[in-house]
Design an enzyme around this catalytic site. Structure first.
Site, PDB file in Angstrom:
ATOM      1  N   LYS A 105       0.846  -1.190   0.000  1.00 24.57           N
ATOM      2  CA  LYS A 105       0.000   0.000   0.000  1.00 24.57           C
ATOM      3  C   LYS A 105       0.886   1.245   0.000  1.00 24.57           C
ATOM      4  CE  LYS A 105      -3.908   1.938   2.639  1.00 24.57           C
ATOM      5  NZ  LYS A 105      -4.782   1.712   3.819  1.00 24.57           N
ATOM      6  N   SER A 186      -9.547   1.835   2.870  1.00 19.75           N
ATOM      7  CA  SER A 186      -8.621   2.592   2.048  1.00 19.75           C
ATOM      8  C   SER A 186      -7.561   1.736   1.362  1.00 19.75           C
ATOM      9  CB  SER A 186      -7.928   3.653   2.903  1.00 19.75           C
ATOM     10  OG  SER A 186      -7.116   3.067   3.899  1.00 19.75           O
ATOM     11  N   SER A 210     -10.169  -0.432   6.965  1.00 19.43           N
ATOM     12  CA  SER A 210      -9.451  -0.253   5.707  1.00 19.43           C
ATOM     13  C   SER A 210      -8.789  -1.502   5.141  1.00 19.43           C
ATOM     14  CB  SER A 210      -8.397   0.850   5.856  1.00 19.43           C
ATOM     15  OG  SER A 210      -9.020   2.104   5.952  1.00 19.43           O
TER      16      SER A 210
END
Length: 510
Positions: A105, A186, A210
């Site tokens: 990420k 996210s 997330s």
């Protein structure tokens, strides 16, 4: 635009139909299968990385899962191949993550030629002093850093509504099963990439939902570890009370193997990792991959989550899963209540939005101050950057309300301390009390619906693919528990996965 997406999807499906490497089927390959390919010489790390790079180049225009690929990935793969060929005594060569491509990420720092920006143009070109703690462990395990995954910009903390899987650097992430469906965030790109076989395994982060949400809606496995089990050092932060780093993969076994590689003490996140280190079992987590892991487990089904009308696909499938779990020896405790659940799930009024903005400002400013170079040096600078670039940062669409609220805070004062104390009480007299009184091994809820229940006290959760709705949109089941309950959650989730085998490859439907 819709016609262009249809043409791209058709091209993607044609490409997938022919995806193999010298007879080794890489699509959906597990880490164990990849290592077997290394062992019998039907696969190399270099070929594996080339496959994923090619797949990213073909799928990313449609899915926007990856922000950038690592220009050194092939070199790292070649080094892994050379280590295996040399037959030198090498503790990491025989398994683990040696030679395995990992996508990170974009809020997880790497000290290399990759950027770390949380999806924002404001941090483009910033230079970190060192790898994030989890990246250091991945490299020690021999993993290949493939690149950075797209994410909801600033980890869904720029505005109240989020950005729907969009970032200025990565664009709009798309669900690979139904392109028009919510990919969630996210850790959007990490989940999309894992689902669409754009990487062997991926890492995400979670403050509140997330990992669990995008994993559920993209039909992959997500592990949100106990707070401090994995280091947050070098991760663009929101809250030291709630932030955690965990794997997003196609199978429980792959996710657990990644978890084994990244857990442990880190001097740069000393307080949290020292406290959580006592939960790490001797021999690691792989030993809990048991097909009989449901037998004897006491699993609570709290009221307030499975609210699907009778006759819907979700209602039918969830009840089928309950029957399956009973047949495999689980003891299901239904019609139980988490005290003050409505308050806990009201993220605007449960105290999170009093505590988190202040924690975010302090944590972000500290992160920025530790960079070797950065175009911005404070939250105030980021706000100014967004105002100066309203088109690129889509200010009319999203604004930056939480940023403005956070900038107006002056540290952890009496209101924040009171909010944090209230969150502790809500958890202590809610889920924690319920699980202890009923001697539960886990609770079971759909998708990320219990994310806030777990988030406010740093408790773990594992989401597993559970089914596909009427239009083909995936949904998942989450098993959550108290701090340190990873062993029993892994047993439950793995046994459930093996008994149901729900996951299927993406369809790229419009």
């Amino acid at each position: 635009m819709a016609r262009q997406r249809l043409l791209l999807a058709a091209a993607v499906l044609a490409f997938i139909a022919s995806s193999s490497c010298h007879g080794f089927q890489i699509e959906e390959a597990t880490i164990d299968a990849i290592h077997e390919g290394f062992k019998n010489a039907s696969l190399t790390s270099t070929a594996l990385v080339r496959f994923y790079l090619d797949r990213i180049s073909r799928l990313n225009p449609l899915l926007h899962a990856v922000i950038e690929v690592n220009p050194d990935a092939l070199r790292q793969a070649a080094r892994a191949d050379a280590e295996r060929r040399s037959c030198r005594p090498c503790r990491r060569c025989g398994g683990g993550l040696h030679g395995i491509p990992v996508l990170l990420k974009d809020n997880i720092a790497t000290r290399d030629r990759l950027n770390t920006t949380a999806g924002s143009l404001a941090l483009l070109g910033s230079v970190v002093r060192r790898d994030a703690g989890v990246v250091r462990r991945l490299r020690q395990a021999g993993a290949v850093v493939l690149g950075k995954a797209n994410m909801e910009e600033w980890a869904n903390f720029r505005n109240l509504e989020g950005t729907g899987g969009w970032s200025a650097r990565g664009g709009q992430g798309r669900n690979p099963y139904v392109l028009s469906a919510d990919p969630c965030g996210s850790s959007t790109g990490s989940a999309i990439a894992a689902a669409a076989n754009m990487a062997a395994v991926t890492l995400g982060t979670e403050t509140d939902g997330s990992i669990l949400c995008p994993a559920s809606l993209n039909s992959v496995v997500g592990i949100k570890p106990t707070l401090g089990l994995t280091s947050r050092a070098g991760v663009i932060p929101i809250s030291p009370r709630q932030d955690t780093v965990g794997p997003i993969c196609r199978t429980i076994s792959d996710a657990v193997r990644v978890l084994d590689a990244i857990v442990g003490y880190d001097a740069r996140d000393a307080v949290a990792t020292r406290k959580a280190s006592r939960y790490i079992p001797r021999g690691g987590y792989m030993q809990f991959l048991r097909t009989d892991g449901l037998r004897g487990k006491r699993i609570g089904i709290p009221n307030g989550f499975f609210n699907y009308p009778n006759g819907t696909v979700q209602y039918t499938i969830f009840h089928q899963h309950l029957d399956t779990m009973r047949k495999h020896g689980a003891i299901l405790i239904e019609n139980i209540n988490i005290a003050n659940l409505g308050v806990i799930l009201d993220v605007l009024n449960n105290g999170e939005q009093i505590a988190l903005p202040a924690e975010f400002k302090l944590s972000l400013d500290a992160y920025l101050s530790d960079l070797s170079y950065s175009p911005v040096h404070s939250l105030a600078d980021v706000i100014a950057f967004n105002n100066a670039h309203p088109i690129e940062e889509r200010m009319k669409d999203f604004g930056q309300l939480i940023f403005l609220v956070a900038e107006n805070t002056t540290g952890i004062g009496a209101p924040q301390r009171a909010a944090i104390q209230e969150l502790k009480k809500l958890s202590a007299y809610g889920l924690e009390k319920l699980m202890k009184e009923l001697k539960l091994d886990a609770i079971m809820t759909p998708n990320d619906s219990a994310a806030s229940v777990l988030a406010i006290r740093g408790m773990p959760g594992i989401t597993v693919p559970a089914g596909y709705g009427k239009l083909g949109v995936p949904f998942g089941i989450c098993f959550g528990g108290l701090k340190g309950y990873e062993p029993r959650l892994i047993e439950i989730a793995y046994a459930f996965e093996q008994a149901t085998r729900v996951r299927k490859i993406p369809t790229f439907s419009p």
